[in-house]
Design a protein around this motif. Sequence first.
Motif, short mmCIF file in Angstrom:
data_model
loop_
_atom_site.label_atom_id
_atom_site.label_comp_id
_atom_site.label_asym_id
_atom_site.label_seq_id
_atom_site.Cartn_x
_atom_site.Cartn_y
_atom_site.Cartn_z
N THR A 34 25.82 36.61 43.05
CA THR A 34 26.28 36.79 41.65
C THR A 34 27.81 37.38 41.58
O THR A 34 28.04 37.66 40.30
CB THR A 34 25.06 38.06 41.11
N LEU A 35 28.48 37.16 42.78
CA LEU A 35 29.79 37.71 42.38
C LEU A 35 30.53 36.65 41.74
O LEU A 35 30.34 35.44 41.80
CB LEU A 35 30.47 37.83 43.95
N PRO A 36 31.55 37.08 41.07
CA PRO A 36 32.31 36.19 39.93
C PRO A 36 33.38 35.66 40.92
O PRO A 36 34.01 34.71 40.06
CB PRO A 36 32.96 37.27 38.92
N ILE A 37 33.66 35.57 42.13
CA ILE A 37 34.41 34.80 42.81
C ILE A 37 33.79 33.97 43.85
O ILE A 37 32.90 34.26 44.24
CB ILE A 37 35.49 35.64 43.49
N LEU A 76 43.05 34.05 53.21
CA LEU A 76 42.04 33.61 52.28
C LEU A 76 42.30 33.33 50.89
O LEU A 76 43.33 33.77 50.49
CB LEU A 76 40.86 34.72 52.23
N VAL A 77 41.97 32.34 50.25
CA VAL A 77 42.15 32.06 48.80
C VAL A 77 40.73 32.26 48.14
O VAL A 77 39.65 31.57 48.55
CB VAL A 77 42.78 30.67 48.68
N PHE A 78 40.66 32.97 47.11
CA PHE A 78 39.40 33.36 46.35
C PHE A 78 39.87 32.61 45.16
O PHE A 78 40.85 32.33 44.49
CB PHE A 78 39.02 34.59 46.01
N VAL A 79 38.88 32.04 44.51
CA VAL A 79 38.99 31.60 43.09
C VAL A 79 37.96 32.28 42.09
O VAL A 79 36.74 32.49 42.23
CB VAL A 79 38.40 29.94 42.86
N GLN A 80 38.70 32.48 40.86
CA GLN A 80 37.69 33.12 39.57
C GLN A 80 38.22 32.34 38.54
O GLN A 80 39.31 32.48 38.18
CB GLN A 80 38.19 34.69 39.83
N GLY A 81 36.97 31.58 38.07
CA GLY A 81 37.34 30.77 36.93
C GLY A 81 38.52 29.81 37.60
O GLY A 81 38.32 29.18 38.39
N GLU A 82 39.58 29.70 36.99
CA GLU A 82 40.51 28.54 37.13
C GLU A 82 41.83 29.46 37.90
O GLU A 82 42.84 28.75 38.50
CB GLU A 82 41.32 28.13 35.97
N GLN A 83 41.61 30.51 38.18
CA GLN A 83 42.79 31.31 38.90
C GLN A 83 42.20 31.56 40.28
O GLN A 83 41.41 31.85 40.78
CB GLN A 83 42.61 32.88 38.26
N GLU A 84 43.65 31.22 41.08
CA GLU A 84 43.46 31.47 42.59
C GLU A 84 43.90 32.59 42.89
O GLU A 84 45.14 33.28 42.53
CB GLU A 84 44.15 30.17 43.23
#
Length: 103
Positions: A34-37, A76-84
């Motif tokens: 359920t994390l947003p990333i 690491l590279v995380f993604v939230q929505g369209e943002q890296e």
Amino acid sequence: EYKYEGVIEKDGKKLHKITSKVLSADFTIAADSTLPIKVKSADLKPADENKGVILFDMEWGNIVEQSGLGRVTGDLVFVQGEQEIPATLDLKMESKTENSVAK
């Protein structure tokens, strides 16, 4: 990776020594989290200082001592929505456990 190193003597006891080292590391987030990333990429590597030692008493049938040092570093590279979201990880873990041998 584990390697049997042979028998050593410690505190008057003959103990079997086993060493270990970390060969790889990974970072994931479960698909149903359920994390947003989310994780886009993870380039992680164990550092050279990774090591572990297990001392096993064959007569007692148990581990007498276990210690370890683990270190993982990388990007690491995380993604939230369209943002890296780039991140750097430098994680160090140390542990030591000693058991009293029944006399």
